[in-house]
Design a protein around this motif. Sequence first.
Motif, PDB file in Angstrom:
ATOM      1  N   ASN A   4      -0.297  -5.004   0.125  1.00 35.88           N
ATOM      2  CA  ASN A   4      -0.085  -5.278   1.099  1.00 35.88           C
ATOM      3  C   ASN A   4      -0.086  -4.091   2.204  1.00 35.88           C
ATOM      4  O   ASN A   4      -0.525  -4.770   3.406  1.00 35.88           O
ATOM      5  N   ASP A  62       2.954  -3.670  -5.126  1.00 34.14           N
ATOM      6  CA  ASP A  62       1.890  -3.045  -4.281  1.00 34.14           C
ATOM      7  C   ASP A  62       2.677  -2.883  -3.340  1.00 34.14           C
ATOM      8  O   ASP A  62       2.907  -3.293  -2.134  1.00 34.14           O
ATOM      9  N   LEU A  68       2.956  -8.614  -9.169  1.00 34.92           N
ATOM     10  CA  LEU A  68       3.715  -9.514  -7.816  1.00 34.92           C
ATOM     11  C   LEU A  68       3.156  -8.471  -6.969  1.00 34.92           C
ATOM     12  O   LEU A  68       3.136  -8.424  -5.367  1.00 34.92           O
ATOM     13  N   ALA A  69       1.608  -8.540  -7.138  1.00 28.89           N
ATOM     14  CA  ALA A  69       0.377  -7.976  -5.836  1.00 28.89           C
ATOM     15  C   ALA A  69      -1.189  -9.310  -6.527  1.00 28.89           C
ATOM     16  O   ALA A  69      -0.952 -10.246  -7.096  1.00 28.89           O
ATOM     17  N   ASN A  88      -1.117 -12.800  -2.188  1.00 29.41           N
ATOM     18  CA  ASN A  88      -1.769 -12.280  -3.599  1.00 29.41           C
ATOM     19  C   ASN A  88      -2.505 -12.688  -3.743  1.00 29.41           C
ATOM     20  O   ASN A  88      -3.834 -12.135  -4.767  1.00 29.41           O
ATOM     21  N   ASP A 105       8.538 -11.577  -4.169  1.00 29.43           N
ATOM     22  CA  ASP A 105       8.695 -10.339  -5.393  1.00 29.43           C
ATOM     23  C   ASP A 105      10.100 -10.361  -5.860  1.00 29.43           C
ATOM     24  O   ASP A 105       9.962 -10.370  -6.793  1.00 29.43           O
ATOM     25  N   ASP A 123       8.536  -6.478  -0.014  1.00 31.44           N
ATOM     26  CA  ASP A 123       9.735  -7.407  -0.962  1.00 31.44           C
ATOM     27  C   ASP A 123       9.413  -6.616  -2.267  1.00 31.44           C
ATOM     28  O   ASP A 123      10.572  -6.881  -3.530  1.00 31.44           O
ATOM     29  N   ASP A 124       8.590  -6.096  -2.361  1.00 29.90           N
ATOM     30  CA  ASP A 124       8.151  -4.947  -3.845  1.00 29.90           C
ATOM     31  C   ASP A 124       9.470  -4.232  -4.610  1.00 29.90           C
ATOM     32  O   ASP A 124       9.925  -4.021  -5.297  1.00 29.90           O
TER      33      ASP A 124
END
Length: 308
Positions: free
Chosen positions: A37, A10, A121-122, A164, A237, A14-15
């Motif tokens: 996010n 998302d 990552l979300a 998350n 992430d 950091d993603d």
Amino acid sequence: MTPLLLIDTDPGVDDALAILMAHRHARIAGLGIAAGNVGLGHTVANALKLCDLLGAEIPVFPGCPLPLVHTATDAAHVHGADGFGDTGYLPSCRAAASEHAALAILRLSREHAGALTLVALAPLTNLALALRLDPTLPQRVPRLVVMGGAASGRGNTSVAAEFNVGFDPEAAAIVFSSWPRFELVDWELTMRHALDFERCEAWLAADDPRARFYAAISRKVRGFNRERGRPGVLAADALAMAVALDPGLVTAAAERHVAVELGGALTRGATVVDWDRRGGRTANARIVMAVDQARFEALVAGALGATV
Ligand code: BDR
Ligand code: CA
């Protein structure tokens, strides 16, 4: 053998760093996009912009615009209203794929059966949906690395919940109860493995478009980390991606059962770890407890075109 990654994400500052790391150190089969996010329109646009930056033909699959059951509050106060620090970047001309992220996860798991590392990552909305559509998914995916949870109950989106998991607890509950064994990079590990502010500044000064872009979109987040008195830049992430890319950098881990609290007036979205093995249930998670910080930082620096 270079790992083949399918990333559900998302973006999110950091993603973005995690995706830069994946592009530098692995092959990317696709990006499934979740809301989290910020809203899905922004997270898709940000993913496409990253593909521009990298000059990479990575398919971007838009996923669910909302959590499975309840609405949730985004993290725009951290990542910026656009999720990328409100730098006003020129949007990409690329188009996202028409296939839904949940369907893309299933298709790619068949096309690359036994070869994919799935990196979540979300919020786990897309993955939960994929699992409900096809519960045999884990049989085809040898590794699932999840960034989520707070293993001892010290959350970041509420007292007890990490973002998350807290954004879509029902989705996390589906994934945690259906995936036989996944690797968990939680918020508390992220707190123990902050990126030193000064070293970060040095990497971001590298003469490289990735460093320049990341310096711009992360400016607000870095300021936020300083204002909050954090030990350095927290990049959850990126840490999860480091574990996905280089499993050997894990220096301590605990195999335990992890469940998600769905009720709880104070604890909805908390990850409940059976530390003392009271419930007698088989461990579903390998909780990463520590990593080699130097190896983590080398992966980050390399992704920005810098050296440690
Ligand atoms: C997680 O929440 C998001 O804000 C970050 O991108 C990361 O995936 C950290 O709790
Ligand atoms: Ca994220």
